[in-house]
Design a protein around this motif. Structure first.
Motif, PDB file in Angstrom:
ATOM      1  N   UNK A  45       1.925  -4.280  -1.560  1.00  0.00           N
ATOM      2  CA  UNK A  45       2.347  -4.700  -2.893  1.00  0.00           C
ATOM      3  C   UNK A  45       2.654  -3.446  -3.688  1.00  0.00           C
ATOM      4  N   UNK A  46       3.704  -3.513  -4.501  1.00  0.00           N
ATOM      5  CA  UNK A  46       3.999  -2.425  -5.425  1.00  0.00           C
ATOM      6  C   UNK A  46       3.476  -2.850  -6.793  1.00  0.00           C
ATOM      7  N   UNK A  47       2.598  -2.050  -7.349  1.00  0.00           N
ATOM      8  CA  UNK A  47       1.837  -2.415  -8.534  1.00  0.00           C
ATOM      9  C   UNK A  47       2.341  -1.650  -9.761  1.00  0.00           C
ATOM     10  N   UNK A  48       2.697  -2.396 -10.794  1.00  0.00           N
ATOM     11  CA  UNK A  48       3.201  -1.753 -12.009  1.00  0.00           C
ATOM     12  C   UNK A  48       2.131  -0.915 -12.684  1.00  0.00           C
ATOM     13  N   UNK A  49       0.854  -1.283 -12.489  1.00  0.00           N
ATOM     14  CA  UNK A  49      -0.219  -0.743 -13.324  1.00  0.00           C
ATOM     15  C   UNK A  49       0.207  -0.946 -14.786  1.00  0.00           C
TER      16      UNK A  49
END
Length: 448
Positions: A337-341
């Motif tokens: 998963x690519x996480x925006x934070x």
């Protein structure tokens, strides 16, 4: 003094040898063999990432774009070939897909491009709903060519192409026309889209949001992700007197808060869904969301009393904050998963994280069990999508923008999966390789 001079000369002589050795091998580099035919992404040039918080679109950087990166050769020699394609980041990162042969690309327009005028006066509210799907021909990937524009229901959220390339599914946002028509099915033959058909979706109550409709890799079955009810249902799509009928296929599976998109495993045994934990009951709706999750659903895990398949939730794992992007490797062994934070907040907002992150998981193909390996923070803003290469050993990640405003545009950044030979636990390693694209990159697919 003489001793000191000889000592210094000795040191100088010692430093010359490695310098000559390096000069003799100028192409020395760590392994990097990103496999596939092309990477394809789209960029929304209309807004800064921080517009989600303060509403200000900010200065424009070019026009919305489709970027095609032909693969082959070393990654340091690759480049993106771009053409204009209206699209929007305001939705899940699934606004483009391709036919199975990679010849045609479909891009849906969630919001139209921003109006002309003084950028200092333009806000997110000035963006108008889009209502188009565009078809691009990649006969020459270095010259992507627009071949068709078709008007569809207002505010499409996602697009997916079935296994034989003959049918395109588009999810429609209820804030557009989706209350009456949550799903469009569009035939595709001989390089042309036909007329959209809007079949009733009995598994989706009115005004609930079908955020993503994703085709099974081998069957005419759709996974329908209901963001509002936090569940996934499945339907078989059957031709019916010049139209299509959606026949429920097994049970609906309850998952977790604010699901965003679904990806099937390559063998079609499981479907993976990311969950953002956004909502009106979350502080800031999304800006102060807790860590998200990813779940695994096994298809046809058993049989129900009526003989229909029983799907089962089999595994879950925690991700970073706001895991908008989701990718499953071609070998079915990895999930990211690519996480925006909170990388997209305005620079002056004390809640900002000066990083985004990627979460890496191993996936057991037979059981669907997810194992969280680690989270990997990196210097990036709003990374909404990722794509594994065909070998499953490398990863491309979209970077919407850069924290250094002197660097224009967005980028496609590259990572490798590596392991210590004495400790085979996989690790995700950032590389120095990156390809510039128009600012606002947010959706991406690999053509293997």
């Amino acid at each position: 003094m003489m001793y000191q001079r000889l000592f210094v000369l000795g040191l100088l002589a010692a430093t010359v040898v490695p310098a000559v050795a390096v000069a003799q091998t100028p192409d020395r580099a760590a392994p990097f063999d990103f496999r596939g035919r092309y990477l394809i992404s789209v960029s929304d040039a209309d807004m800064l990432a921080s517009a989600y918080i303060d509403g200000s679109l900010g200065p424009r950087e070019g026009r919305d774009a489709l970027s095609v990166i032909p693969l082959g050769g070393h990654v340091r020699d690759l480049q993106a070939y771009e053409t204009e394609a209206s699209n929007s980041v305001a939705g899940p990162p699934v606004v483009l897909d391709t036919t199975p042969d990679g010849r045609y690309v479909f891009v849906v327009e969630t919001f139209a491009q921003r109006p002309e005028g003084n950028w200092e006066d333009q806000t997110f509210a000035d963006l108008q709903h889009g209502n188009r799907i565009k078809v691009f021909d990649l006969a020459d990937p270095a010259q992507p060519t627009l071949v068709q524009t078709l008007t569809i229901a207002e505010r499409p959220d996602s697009v997916s192409v079935n296994a034989d390339g003959s049918l395109v599914a588009v999810a429609i946002n209820p804030q557009g026309d989706g209350t009456e028509t949550p799903l469009a099915l569009i035939p595709f033959n001989n390089g042309r889209l036909g007329q959209p058909i809007y079949p009733p979706v009995s598994t989706l109550p009115r005004e609930q949001r079908l955020i993503h409709a994703e085709w099974h890799p081998t069957q005419n079955v759709l996974a329908l992700v209901n963001e509002t009810a936090a569940e996934v249902s499945f339907v078989q799509v059957a031709p019916q007197s010049g139209s299509f009928e959606l026949q429920p296929w097994g049970n609906t599976v309850k998952i977790e808060k604010a699901p965003y998109m679904a990806r099937f495993t390559p063998d079609g045994r499981h479907v993976i869904v990311n969950n953002l934990f956004w909502g009106p009951d979350v502080e800031g709706t999304w800006s102060e969301a807790p860590r998200g999750s990813v779940v695994s659903i096994r298809l046809a895990a058993g049989t129900q009393a009526d003989g229909s398949p029983r799907h089962a939730l089999v595994s879950r794992a925690m991700t970073g904050v706001s895991p908008e992007g989701l990718a499953v490797s071609p070998n079915g062994q990895y999930v990211v998963t690519t996480n925006l934070e909170r990388s997209y907040l305005p620079y002056g907002d004390e809640r900002i994280t000066w990083f985004a992150s990627i979460s890496l998981f191993t996936l057991e193909p037979q059981t669907g069990q997810l194992n969280h390996v680690a989270d990997y923070p990196f210097d990036g803003i709003l990374p909404e999508a990722a794509a594994f290469d065909a070998s499953s050993q490398y990863l491309a990640v979209v970077n919407y923008d850069h924290f250094d405003d002197r660097v224009e545009g967005g980028s496609i950044d590259f990572w490798r999966i590596a392991a210590d030979p004495l400790n085979p636990q996989p690790q995700l390693v950032p590389t120095r390789y990156s390809i510039p694209v128009t600012r606002g990159a947010h959706s991406m697919v690999l053509v293997p």
